[in-house]
Write a protein that holds these residues in place. Sequence first.
Motif, PDB file in Angstrom:
ATOM      1  N   GLN A  71       0.819  -1.203   0.000  1.00 35.85           N
ATOM      2  CA  GLN A  71       0.000   0.000   0.000  1.00 35.85           C
ATOM      3  C   GLN A  71       0.861   1.264   0.000  1.00 35.85           C
ATOM      4  O   GLN A  71       0.430   2.321  -0.482  1.00 35.85           O
ATOM      5  N   SER A  76      -4.754   2.754  -6.229  1.00 33.99           N
ATOM      6  CA  SER A  76      -5.798   1.831  -6.676  1.00 33.99           C
ATOM      7  C   SER A  76      -5.826   1.612  -8.183  1.00 33.99           C
ATOM      8  O   SER A  76      -6.304   0.568  -8.642  1.00 33.99           O
ATOM      9  N   ILE A 100      -6.097  -2.070  -0.733  1.00 29.92           N
ATOM     10  CA  ILE A 100      -5.391  -1.130  -1.603  1.00 29.92           C
ATOM     11  C   ILE A 100      -6.284  -0.735  -2.782  1.00 29.92           C
ATOM     12  O   ILE A 100      -6.240   0.390  -3.255  1.00 29.92           O
ATOM     13  N   ARG A 227      -0.682   5.234   8.639  1.00 35.00           N
ATOM     14  CA  ARG A 227      -1.196   4.104   7.883  1.00 35.00           C
ATOM     15  C   ARG A 227      -1.155   2.818   8.704  1.00 35.00           C
ATOM     16  O   ARG A 227      -2.014   1.951   8.551  1.00 35.00           O
TER      17      ARG A 227
END
Length: 345
Positions: A71, A76, A100, A227
Amino acid sequence: MHSRAFGSDNWSGVHPDVLAAIAAANVGHAPSYGNEDWTKEAVKKIRALVGKDCDVYLLFSGTAANVLGLQSMVRSHQAVICAETAHVHTSEAGAAEKHIGCKLIPLPAPKGKISSADIPKQLGYLGNEHHVQPKAVTVTQSTEYGTVYSLGELKEISKVTHDNGMYLHMDGARIFNAAVSLGCSIEETTRGAGVDVLSFGGTKNGLIAGEALVFFNRKLAEDFDFRRMQGMQLASKMRFVAAQYVALLSNDLWKKNAEHANRMAKLLSDGICGLPGVTLTQKVQSNSVFAIIPPKAISKVQKEFGFHVWNKDLSEARLVTSFDTDEAEVRKFCSVLAGAVGMGP
């Protein structure tokens, strides 16, 4: 439950030194979320193995390490090139695609390894808005088939990857087994081979639950504190994850564990090779043995030993050894299998 098993190194117990380290960390109170000495020491020891110029984050699971690592590299509308056998592709329930939103592009990998020559074949539509854009390549070391990428192979993959503006991720769930197989350092088979982000596994080599994500390309670690939290991988009592790594990376325990597991796999392969109807399907380079075994023999042996049938159509079994595999267990397995195929006493 099988007391003797070759199902996975995840089936094994926990090394006593790791348990002792957890007990030692379980004294008094300490700051949460990694702001204590155990985590600082674990990060220091990881850097001592892989190289000081990196960012290290402790996590709970290997799947999370893979997904969060990837990620950090792709968006995407982009894609990750991987082996058709890659754990992230076959055994993580589409976690990368879900979290992701990217696409995985599997490449042929008859020996568990992708070829650098196959990567450019997936890049024909770079810049075309109608197609996903490959942005990362992921390799597993050692592979899901127990084979090991040579340093040369990794460097070739790294060169093709970087020359085409992509990043290289390594799933190092069994990185210790690979390093001792190659006779090289952890740094040589990761940073030295051009890896940008490493999922640095510990669970399969004697930990309870401990993984780490190592960013050699430190730009990819920007905002990773956030994250990791969004990815539900920030441990409040992180010292108990860190203590496991401190033990594993002290006194060469990681190397002793991996060497033993690899040695037991070699003993196992030597013991079953040549039995009627038994054929090794992969080189035994780490702690996994893949072999075609007659179906009737499999059912007999599984009454005493736990292991997986990897490919039912081929009757191919996967046998995995661990740091705590006993030599007597290996010899007993070989004897039971010999009896099951008609060569027993």
